[in-house]
Scaffold this motif. Sequence first.
Motif, mmCIF file in Angstrom:
data_model
loop_
_atom_site.group_PDB
_atom_site.id
_atom_site.type_symbol
_atom_site.label_atom_id
_atom_site.label_comp_id
_atom_site.label_asym_id
_atom_site.label_seq_id
_atom_site.Cartn_x
_atom_site.Cartn_y
_atom_site.Cartn_z
ATOM 1 N N VAL A 109 0.794 -1.236 0.000
ATOM 2 C CA VAL A 109 0.000 0.000 0.000
ATOM 3 C C VAL A 109 0.824 1.282 0.000
ATOM 4 C CG1 VAL A 109 -1.874 -1.171 1.208
ATOM 5 C CG2 VAL A 109 -0.187 0.095 2.538
ATOM 6 N N ALA A 110 2.157 1.192 0.188
ATOM 7 C CA ALA A 110 3.003 2.398 0.166
ATOM 8 C C ALA A 110 4.318 2.069 -0.523
ATOM 9 C CB ALA A 110 3.249 2.903 1.587
ATOM 10 N N PRO A 111 4.248 1.608 -1.779
ATOM 11 C CA PRO A 111 5.430 1.064 -2.450
ATOM 12 C C PRO A 111 6.574 2.053 -2.646
ATOM 13 C CG PRO A 111 3.638 1.367 -4.009
ATOM 14 C CD PRO A 111 3.053 1.567 -2.651
ATOM 15 N N GLY A 112 6.310 3.340 -2.564
ATOM 16 C CA GLY A 112 7.382 4.309 -2.748
ATOM 17 C C GLY A 112 8.067 4.724 -1.463
ATOM 18 N N ALA A 113 7.641 4.169 -0.330
ATOM 19 C CA ALA A 113 8.149 4.626 0.967
ATOM 20 C C ALA A 113 9.520 4.030 1.277
ATOM 21 C CB ALA A 113 7.169 4.263 2.083
ATOM 22 N N ARG A 114 10.346 4.822 1.923
ATOM 23 C CA ARG A 114 11.629 4.351 2.465
ATOM 24 C C ARG A 114 11.367 3.647 3.799
ATOM 25 N NH1 ARG A 114 16.483 6.845 2.234
ATOM 26 N NH2 ARG A 114 16.244 6.437 0.023
ATOM 27 N N TYR A 115 12.012 2.505 3.996
ATOM 28 C CA TYR A 115 11.871 1.776 5.258
ATOM 29 C C TYR A 115 13.218 1.704 5.961
ATOM 30 C CZ TYR A 115 11.233 -2.119 8.519
ATOM 31 O OH TYR A 115 11.202 -2.915 9.648
ATOM 32 N N VAL A 116 13.255 2.136 7.222
ATOM 33 C CA VAL A 116 14.477 2.086 8.029
ATOM 34 C C VAL A 116 14.225 1.165 9.217
ATOM 35 C CG1 VAL A 116 16.193 3.384 9.350
ATOM 36 C CG2 VAL A 116 15.050 4.457 7.375
ATOM 37 N N ARG A 117 14.995 0.090 9.302
ATOM 38 C CA ARG A 117 14.900 -0.811 10.453
ATOM 39 C C ARG A 117 16.208 -0.752 11.236
ATOM 40 N NH1 ARG A 117 17.329 -5.715 11.282
ATOM 41 N NH2 ARG A 117 15.669 -6.301 12.716
ATOM 42 N N LEU A 118 16.122 -1.152 12.493
ATOM 43 C CA LEU A 118 17.279 -1.121 13.366
ATOM 44 C C LEU A 118 17.732 -2.543 13.655
ATOM 45 C CD1 LEU A 118 16.029 1.633 15.828
ATOM 46 C CD2 LEU A 118 17.250 1.888 13.655
ATOM 47 N N GLY A 119 18.925 -2.867 13.184
ATOM 48 C CA GLY A 119 19.499 -4.170 13.435
ATOM 49 C C GLY A 119 20.483 -4.110 14.586
ATOM 50 N N SER A 120 21.409 -5.052 14.634
ATOM 51 C CA SER A 120 22.313 -5.140 15.779
ATOM 52 C C SER A 120 23.670 -5.695 15.370
ATOM 53 C CB SER A 120 21.711 -6.045 16.856
ATOM 54 O OG SER A 120 22.652 -6.340 17.859
ATOM 55 N N ALA A 121 24.710 -5.227 16.077
ATOM 56 C CA ALA A 121 26.047 -5.786 15.893
ATOM 57 C C ALA A 121 26.077 -7.267 16.246
ATOM 58 C CB ALA A 121 27.043 -5.028 16.757
ATOM 59 N N ALA A 122 25.091 -7.730 17.025
ATOM 60 C CA ALA A 122 25.036 -9.148 17.399
ATOM 61 C C ALA A 122 24.850 -10.046 16.180
ATOM 62 C CB ALA A 122 23.906 -9.381 18.400
#
Length: 285
Positions: free
Chosen positions: A92-105
Amino acid sequence: MSTVVLFGATGFLGRQVRLLLSEDPRADRLVCPGRAELDLLAATPADVAGLLRFTRPSVVVNCVGRMSGGHDELLRGNAGVTALLLDAIAAVAPGARYVRLGSAAEYGPGEPGRSQHEDDPARPTSPYGISHLAGTLMVEQAGAVDGVSLRLFNLVGPGVSTENVLGRARELLRTASGHLDLGPLGAMRDFVDVRDVADAVVRAAFARELPARVINVGSGRAVPVREAVTLLTAVAGFTGEVRESAPEHSRSRAVSWSQADIGRAWRVLGWRAGTPLADSVKAMV
């Protein structure tokens, strides 16, 4: 009009991201759904799609996750939430930027004296690291979504969680008298201020292009945990004995060295950590 949807806006990092976004002219509209409106840990795909269809975001930032719990809780909190958001954005929002937070683990044990690079093999040794790696792999392979996973190293600063060794030490200091009982403090960690990390998140949200889908966010310097605890006790005015007699946390036991290669963050985001560890520690007390 640029609409940013920020999940987890009341958490340790989310609060700092929200503060920066609320002052950023590029975010014409900031939407921060609370748990009462949409709890990502319990939501269905239809719930998430409905919210994004209504808000029509150009950026989605996810600061929701789990740091502890069983395998199922960690996978749901760190990988399942990513799957929900990727599917909803694509639909439903194909042009949106997605930022997720991962981990050094996600990297697992580092080689002493060597920085960990985004292209290094990922060999997590804990359910926590595995759950984050699963989320990062989803972002890497989600060709229909303009996404990035920021691999965060050890966050410190105001509001630090007790899941962090310095956060635990700070809590114990509030009731400590003659001594402070902690686990072994010989590990080397890359500590980075939460306010600097929030800046990296906002830069990733608005970067024109993201030629890489995984970016390390750390200070680029490994510091003995013992040194960081010494800074903390000095700031707190604690003059008692620090004992390394408590059981060691499983994540610390498996990984004795962690240091980020931050070259990609500079090249892609123009970002470097700027807050000295001493200042981060002062902000915790």
